[in-house]
Motif scaffolding. Structure first.
Motif, mmCIF file in Angstrom:
data_model
loop_
_atom_site.group_PDB
_atom_site.id
_atom_site.type_symbol
_atom_site.label_atom_id
_atom_site.label_comp_id
_atom_site.label_asym_id
_atom_site.label_seq_id
_atom_site.Cartn_x
_atom_site.Cartn_y
_atom_site.Cartn_z
ATOM 1 N N ARG A 145 -5.844 14.798 -14.436
ATOM 2 C CA ARG A 145 -4.646 14.166 -13.896
ATOM 3 C C ARG A 145 -3.913 15.253 -13.123
ATOM 4 N N THR B 29 -0.419 16.417 -11.470
ATOM 5 C CA THR B 29 0.999 16.071 -11.561
ATOM 6 C C THR B 29 1.886 17.198 -11.051
ATOM 7 N N TRP C 262 5.736 13.729 -11.779
ATOM 8 C CA TRP C 262 5.333 12.900 -10.655
ATOM 9 C C TRP C 262 3.816 12.928 -10.597
ATOM 10 N N ASP C 263 3.196 11.753 -10.748
ATOM 11 C CA ASP C 263 1.735 11.643 -10.750
ATOM 12 C C ASP C 263 1.246 11.585 -9.307
ATOM 13 N N ASP D 274 -1.742 11.241 -8.109
ATOM 14 C CA ASP D 274 -2.790 10.258 -7.838
ATOM 15 C C ASP D 274 -2.246 8.833 -7.791
ATOM 16 N N ARG D 275 -1.182 8.566 -8.549
ATOM 17 C CA ARG D 275 -0.611 7.221 -8.593
ATOM 18 C C ARG D 275 0.673 7.112 -7.781
ATOM 19 N N ASP D 276 1.124 8.239 -7.235
ATOM 20 C CA ASP D 276 2.294 8.270 -6.369
ATOM 21 C C ASP D 276 3.506 7.612 -7.044
ATOM 22 N N ASP D 277 3.754 8.037 -8.298
ATOM 23 C CA ASP D 277 4.843 7.443 -9.059
ATOM 24 C C ASP D 277 5.187 8.353 -10.229
ATOM 25 N N ARG E 108 5.619 9.278 -14.114
ATOM 26 C CA ARG E 108 4.907 8.937 -15.337
ATOM 27 C C ARG E 108 5.387 9.828 -16.468
#
Length: 216
Positions: free
Chosen positions: A58, A60, A77-78, A80-83, A85
């Motif tokens: 992951r 981040t 801030w993740d 890979d998921r642009d959000d 977490r």
């Protein structure tokens, strides 16, 4: 806090030998906490396996390590998921060295502690403490979080930790902080600041000999 309140409390010590395996009561090893906290402090991209040490990394941008209800969490801030977490630190396997530095983003709730609390809504809060205060303790997060079970903890630097604690009274909050046997500063609210000043006055009076009372 005045230096008078930063004295040594005899008989209160924290014994790290209680965790001979190197894992504290939260299931987190000090090496993991230190690696994650260092990435937060230096604003360095952090890669880690999650749940399974051999899982894909992951990626981040870590913003805060927070302790809540006996568990430790990373707010990040993740990439890979642009959000945003949250990740349980006891499920993380950091992969070092860390990645490139990044500029801090504004957390939606303002703080990592507030973000974690917002994600925890839905749990019962009927037993919330009537008095909740915030202080900064001059100890690393690794030496603070394991002893905080009814509060929240956030690493500020290598040697300081922000702690939010609750009790039935403001004096109870101060007592919980003083037992860490370290310097600390009260951030608020006003009720906790008043309790600290009142305690300073009581301690000063306790050191003042009264007429007719032996001092030695």
């Amino acid at each position: 806090m005045p230096s008078r309140l930063r004295h040594r409390i005899d008989g209160i010590r924290f014994d790290n030998s209680a965790h001979p395996t190197g894992v504290d009561s939260t299931g987190v090893t000090p090496a993991v906490v230190e690696a994650v906290s260092e990435a937060v402090r230096r604003r360095m991209t952090l890669r880690f396996g999650y749940r399974d040490p051999d899982s894909p990394s992951r990626r981040t941008q870590p913003h805060g390590v927070v302790a809540r209800n006996g568990r430790w969490y990373l707010v990040a801030w993740d990439l890979d998921r642009d959000d945003w977490r949250t990740f349980r630190v006891d499920r993380m396997t950091p992969r070092l060295p860390t990645g490139p530095a990044f500029e801090a983003r504004g957390i939606p709730t303002g703080t990592a502690t507030g973000f974690l609390a917002s994600r925890s809504k839905g749990s019962a809060h009927d037993d919330a403490w009537p008095c909740v205060g915030e202080v900064v303790i001059d100890l690393p997060v690794i030496d603070v979080a394991r002893w905080v079970h009814d509060g929240e903890v956030e690493a500020l630097s290598a040697h300081s930790t922000r702690v939010t604690l609750g009790s039935w009274s403001w004096a109870g909050v101060i007592a919980a902080v003083v037992r860490f046997d370290a310097g600390f500063r009260v951030l608020g609210p006003d009720g906790l600041l008043r309790a600290a000043r009142e305690l300073e006055t009581r301690l000063a009076a306790a050191r003042t000999p009264r007429d007719g009372v032996p001092t030695g």
